[in-house]
Design an enzyme around this catalytic site. Structure first.
Site, PDB file in Angstrom:
ATOM      1  CD1 TRP A  37      -3.093  -2.662  -0.769  1.00 46.13           C
ATOM      2  CD2 TRP A  37      -1.437  -1.603  -1.819  1.00 46.13           C
ATOM      3  NE1 TRP A  37      -2.049  -2.550   0.122  1.00 46.13           N
ATOM      4  CE2 TRP A  37      -1.020  -1.902  -0.505  1.00 46.13           C
ATOM      5  CE3 TRP A  37      -0.549  -0.937  -2.673  1.00 46.13           C
ATOM      6  CZ2 TRP A  37       0.245  -1.543  -0.015  1.00 46.13           C
ATOM      7  CZ3 TRP A  37       0.707  -0.586  -2.180  1.00 46.13           C
ATOM      8  CH2 TRP A  37       1.091  -0.887  -0.866  1.00 46.13           C
TER       9      TRP A  37
ATOM     10  CG  ASP B 271       0.196  -7.079   6.206  1.00 48.92           C
ATOM     11  OD1 ASP B 271       0.951  -6.467   5.443  1.00 48.92           O
ATOM     12  OD2 ASP B 271      -0.007  -6.726   7.380  1.00 48.92           O
TER      13      ASP B 271
ATOM     14  CD1 TRP C  42      -2.444  -0.248   2.946  1.00 45.74           C
ATOM     15  CD2 TRP C  42      -3.439   1.690   3.449  1.00 45.74           C
ATOM     16  NE1 TRP C  42      -3.022  -0.390   4.183  1.00 45.74           N
ATOM     17  CE2 TRP C  42      -3.648   0.788   4.521  1.00 45.74           C
ATOM     18  CE3 TRP C  42      -3.985   2.964   3.548  1.00 45.74           C
ATOM     19  CZ2 TRP C  42      -4.348   1.129   5.671  1.00 45.74           C
ATOM     20  CZ3 TRP C  42      -4.701   3.305   4.684  1.00 45.74           C
ATOM     21  CH2 TRP C  42      -4.874   2.398   5.731  1.00 45.74           C
TER      22      TRP C  42
ATOM     23  NE  ARG D 130      -0.869  -1.928  12.940  1.00 45.25           N
ATOM     24  CZ  ARG D 130      -0.476  -0.794  13.509  1.00 45.25           C
ATOM     25  NH1 ARG D 130      -1.281  -0.155  14.353  1.00 45.25           N
ATOM     26  NH2 ARG D 130       0.725  -0.288  13.256  1.00 45.25           N
ATOM     27  CG  ASP D 131      -1.549  -6.738  12.507  1.00 44.83           C
ATOM     28  OD1 ASP D 131      -2.515  -6.277  11.882  1.00 44.83           O
ATOM     29  OD2 ASP D 131      -0.427  -6.200  12.526  1.00 44.83           O
TER      30      ASP D 131
ATOM     31  CD  GLU E   8       2.534  -2.997  11.322  1.00 44.61           C
ATOM     32  OE1 GLU E   8       1.494  -2.322  11.189  1.00 44.61           O
ATOM     33  OE2 GLU E   8       3.380  -3.124  10.406  1.00 44.61           O
TER      34      GLU E   8
ATOM     35  CD1 TRP F  27       5.133  -1.414   5.452  1.00 40.85           C
ATOM     36  CD2 TRP F  27       3.676  -0.519   4.022  1.00 40.85           C
ATOM     37  NE1 TRP F  27       3.927  -2.038   5.643  1.00 40.85           N
ATOM     38  CE2 TRP F  27       3.013  -1.506   4.783  1.00 40.85           C
ATOM     39  CE3 TRP F  27       2.969   0.172   3.042  1.00 40.85           C
ATOM     40  CZ2 TRP F  27       1.671  -1.814   4.591  1.00 40.85           C
ATOM     41  CZ3 TRP F  27       1.629  -0.125   2.859  1.00 40.85           C
ATOM     42  CH2 TRP F  27       0.995  -1.100   3.623  1.00 40.85           C
TER      43      TRP F  27
END
Length: 497
Positions: free
Chosen positions: A43, A46, A70, A171-172, A225, A300
């Site tokens: 897998w 990003d 994932w 996040r990110d 995100e 997704w």
């Protein structure tokens, strides 16, 4: 080596052993891509940590080395001298600490982030994620002197919790330098709308919260995100990946950044790519001053047929971000893509009458990986008609992917409803600024399609999974005549293992 990094090193060794085992047999996979980046096996999602450091390009990415699904997120890593030929490196980050790992918990990992040059070192700033903990997401750092082996900072997490009033989705991180200080934006939300908190630091370890740089509105999703805020020309741009935005996946805004107030003021907004398979775009500035964008060439919301072959996910071709007249955002395939070209064919101008179809690949020179440049002269086009191409067409025409202009609505359309049994069925549309002609560049790989207007204004990216024997290419019209002034084609060579 500290106890932290002994554990980290062991987890990386374990991941690398799994990758070596899992990639056996992938040379028989029928849908492996030839010039789009993929993980060695299993897998990938990003892109993160895109950077050019001491002349070498680095592509880090979200990776599960143990499964085609994932799972616990690691940072895969590859390097390149030209953005086209990539060499796989050791896994850069693996979950190993209490802020990114928990025994028996599969929803953990080193989530997305960014990379910066910190003197001779590369610094990775990422999200430690452990579902079930409070907070579930924190920001952490890791450093490398050789650009391959990374040590997690003893001061981790460098940001221990989201700011008050923001959601636990936090996040990110994307980090950049301005006037001698480091800045960071993080993806989050406030009151059901996307938001990007802003931080400032002198050393990448101690961070000061400056407030929310921008709040989204209800039409722009409920969480942002993968934020990316960067200067370009006299402006700044903000890229975000909105969750649960109606018919939206990745938006780019142009505006002004007030560093004193810690606010980004948007002046325009557009979807980066109108296709189904485009998400988590991230940019970086290379040593030539180009702003380069790469995104995850999946989504997704669709299936991953290649899981049956032992892999899932890929990256788009690199695209250069260009700003025209302080507002118009254009994305151009990086010039290095042209180094892939072989077997050039140039066709004479072709006049198609109404409801005509012409095969331009009778010798099947173009099979699975190629580029087409085509220019439609629309001065004689009937406003009720359409003109375009059919790609990856079966001998009987029942399997095909259509790319065409609806002359009346001035929409560029990619139709994958007949692209193969395993393909996601959809019709993607994008308004195009056309008067008398439409000029396209089309990049086809084994199971991918990227279509752009030659000026870089419009892109549609789709994953398709046709029968390998479906290699026909037709130009066609319906209810209109059209002059095709230019058709040029190239096969594109294989550079990805």
């Amino acid at each position: 080596m500290t106890i932290t990094n002994v554990k980290h090193s062991k987890q990386i060794d374990r991941a690398m052993e799994a990758i070596e085992e899992e990639k056996k047999g992938l040379d028989q996979a029928q849908y492996r891509l030839n010039y789009h980046f993929m993980a060695p096996a299993n897998w990938i999602n990003d892109p993160n940590g895109l950077i050019q450091h001491n002349g070498l390009y680095h592509l880090f990415y979200q990776h599960h080395p143990y499964s085609v699904d994932w799972g616990p997120m690691h940072w895969g890593h590859a390097t390149s001298s030209d953005l086209i030929n990539w060499q796989h490196e050791s896994v850069a980050l693996a979950p190993s600490e209490e802020y990114d790992y928990e025994e028996g918990n599969e929803d953990i990992g080193c989530f997305s982030g960014s990379a910066v040059s910190n003197g001779d070192e590369i610094a990775l700033i990422y999200t430690g994620h452990v579902i079930g903990k409070s907070p579930k997401e924190v920001q952490a750092a890791a450093f490398s002197k050789d650009g391959v082996h990374f040590n997690k900072a003893e001061k981790n997490p460098v940001i221990k919790s989201p700011p008050e009033g923001l959601t636990e989705d936090f996040r990110d991180p994307k980090v950049w330098k301005h006037n001698g200080s480091w800045y960071m934006v993080v993806g989050s939300s406030i009151n059901g709308n996307g938001a990007i908190p802003l931080y400032k630091s002198k050393d990448l370890l101690e961070w000061t919260y400056m407030g929310v740089a921008l709040n989204g509105d209800a039409a722009q999703g409920d969480m942002w995100e993968c934020p990316d805020l960067f200067p370009i020309g006299d402006k700044h741009m903000l890229v975000v990946s909105p969750m649960n935005m109606t018919d939206g996946k990745n938006i780019i805004m142009v505006g002004e950044m007030d560093y004193e107030k810690g606010k980004f003021i948007p002046e325009s907004v557009k979807e980066i790519d109108e296709g189904d398979d485009f998400y988590a775009a991230q940019t970086f500035e290379d040593e030539r001053g180009r702003r380069i964008l790469i995104a995850w060439m999946d989504t997704w919301k669709t299936d991953f047929p290649t899981k049956d072959e032992g892999w899932a996910g890929a990256m788009t071709i690199p695209r250069q971000v260009v700003l025209r007249d302080d507002q118009k955002v254009k994305l151009l395939p990086v010039a290095e893509i042209e180094d892939l070209r072989e077997n050039h064919t140039s066709y004479e101008p072709l006049h198609l009458s109404s409801n005509e179809l012409v095969d331009i690949n009778l010798q099947e020179t173009l099979q699975h990986s190629y580029e087409i440049m085509i220019n439609f002269n629309l001065t004689e086009a009937n406003s009720s008609g359409r003109a375009g191409l059919q790609l990856r067409t079966s001998a009987d025409g029942t399997e095909r992917t259509e790319i065409y202009l609806n002359v009346k609505t001035k929409e560029l359309i990619v139709d994958t409803t007949l692209s193969g049994e395993k393909s996601h069925k959809s019709i993607r549309k994008a308004k195009v600024d056309v008067e008398n002609n439409l000029s396209l560049r089309i990049f086809v790989d084994t199971c991918s399609l990227e279509v752009c207007t030659t000026d870089g204004e419009t892109w549609i990216t789709q994953r398709i999974y046709p029968d390998p024997k479906s290699m026909g290419i037709n130009v066609f019209t319906e209810s209109t005549e059209v002059l095709i002034e230019e058709i040029q084609t190239w096969t594109l060579k294989k550079v990805i293992d």
